[in-house]
Scaffold this active site. Structure first.
Site, PDB file in Angstrom:
ATOM      1  N   GLY A 131       0.780  -1.232   0.000  1.00  0.00           N
ATOM      2  CA  GLY A 131       0.000   0.000   0.000  1.00  0.00           C
ATOM      3  C   GLY A 131       0.812   1.282   0.000  1.00  0.00           C
ATOM      4  N   THR A 132       2.013   1.252  -0.599  1.00  0.00           N
ATOM      5  CA  THR A 132       2.771   2.513  -0.639  1.00  0.00           C
ATOM      6  C   THR A 132       2.099   3.528  -1.577  1.00  0.00           C
ATOM      7  OG1 THR A 132       4.269   1.801  -2.406  1.00  0.00           O
ATOM      8  CG2 THR A 132       4.967   1.361  -0.135  1.00  0.00           C
ATOM      9  N   ASN A 133       1.428   3.049  -2.595  1.00  0.00           N
ATOM     10  CA  ASN A 133       0.696   3.990  -3.460  1.00  0.00           C
ATOM     11  C   ASN A 133      -0.515   4.567  -2.736  1.00  0.00           C
ATOM     12  OD1 ASN A 133       1.792   4.341  -6.323  1.00  0.00           O
ATOM     13  ND2 ASN A 133       2.047   2.143  -5.954  1.00  0.00           N
ATOM     14  N   MET A 154      -3.875  -6.868  -7.136  1.00  0.00           N
ATOM     15  CA  MET A 154      -3.264  -7.945  -7.916  1.00  0.00           C
ATOM     16  C   MET A 154      -4.255  -9.025  -8.341  1.00  0.00           C
ATOM     17  SD  MET A 154      -0.311  -6.809  -8.241  1.00  0.00           S
ATOM     18  CE  MET A 154       1.079  -5.972  -7.514  1.00  0.00           C
ATOM     19  N   LEU A 176     -10.205  -8.842 -12.588  1.00  0.00           N
ATOM     20  CA  LEU A 176     -11.664  -8.682 -12.542  1.00  0.00           C
ATOM     21  C   LEU A 176     -12.176  -8.694 -13.981  1.00  0.00           C
ATOM     22  CD1 LEU A 176     -11.879  -5.768  -9.931  1.00  0.00           C
ATOM     23  CD2 LEU A 176     -12.105  -8.221  -9.500  1.00  0.00           C
ATOM     24  N   HIS A 183       0.564   1.302 -13.165  1.00  0.00           N
ATOM     25  CA  HIS A 183       1.355   0.173 -13.665  1.00  0.00           C
ATOM     26  C   HIS A 183       2.838   0.573 -13.671  1.00  0.00           C
ATOM     27  CE1 HIS A 183       2.262  -3.533 -15.721  1.00  0.00           C
ATOM     28  NE2 HIS A 183       3.085  -2.830 -16.470  1.00  0.00           N
TER      29      HIS A 183
END
Ligand code: GAR
Length: 207
Positions: free
Chosen positions: A12-14, A91, A94, A110
């Site tokens: 979850g760094t983004n 990751m 869907l 990305h």
């Protein structure tokens, strides 16, 4: 204010970059209102909790098919009244149900310059391993809208990062995050919330 939902699976760094951008006023006209994880033990969930953002876990392993899983995630996003969905290290594949429910309202980060090193099998550290194998001198990150084609939706923002002779996949991943992902993801989110992105003929234009 647009409601922003963030889909995560890992560190979850983004997500953290988005939270920091929100706290420092970089994200205009939007607020992170929900974080949904495909994994129970994703550290991203801790980051959300520390910032009083509501969380949900929808474990991929509890569903038999992509279709059932997509329906569960789509329904959760509708319940959360999401107006923008951000795939931030999500990751899990869907299907088209979610694209129909949120057309040009979902963006993905990305870790390469699309159309290089993208598509099926290119995720996380693998992307940087392939970049080093090929010996390209420039890589980077891309923010694009999510469509039915894996990593094929309209490109919103890109930023290049130099590859060094002594890079390992890990050092390169870190530099691409620091110099590109954490910079352009908050920017793209803000542009969307300010209604400054237009999509025409499968291309995105910043107004
Ligand atoms: C990021 O590098 C992101 O670009 C990548 O996974 C990492 C997640 O890190 N995403 C993909 O490869 C999607 N195809 P984070 O959980 O620390 O944000």
């Amino acid at each position: 204010m647009k409601n922003i939902a963030v889909l995560v699976s890992g560190g979850g760094t983004n997500l953290q970059a988005l939270i920091d951008a929100q706290n420092s006023g970089i994200i205009k006209n939007g607020k992170i209102t929900s974080v949904i994880s495909s994994k129970e033990d994703a550290y991203a969930l801790e980051r959300a909790k520390q910032n009083n953002i509501s969380t949900r876990v929808i474990p991929r392993k509890n569903y038999n098919s992509v279709s059932e899983y997509t329906r569960a995630v789509t329904n959760a996003l509708i319940e959360e009244k999401a107006e923008l969905v951000v795939y931030a290290g999500f990751m899990t594949i869907l299907d088209e149900q979610i694209v129909k429910a949120f057309p040009n309202k979902m963006m993905n980060v990305h870790p390469s310059l699309i159309p290089s090193f993208c598509g099926k099998g290119y995720y996380g550290l693998h992307v940087h391993e392939e970049v080093l194998k090929k010996g390209v001198k420039l890589t980077g990150a891309t923010i694009h809208f999510v469509t039915e084609e894996c990593d094929g939706g309209p490109i919103i923002l890109q930023k290049a990062v130099e590859v060094r002779n002594d890079d390992t996949p890990e050092t390169l991943q870190r530099r691409v995050m620091e110099e590109a992902e954490w910079v352009i993801l908050p920017k793209a989110v803000s542009l969307f919330c300010e209604n400054r992105i237009e999509v025409k003929n499968n291309k995105a234009y910043v107004k």
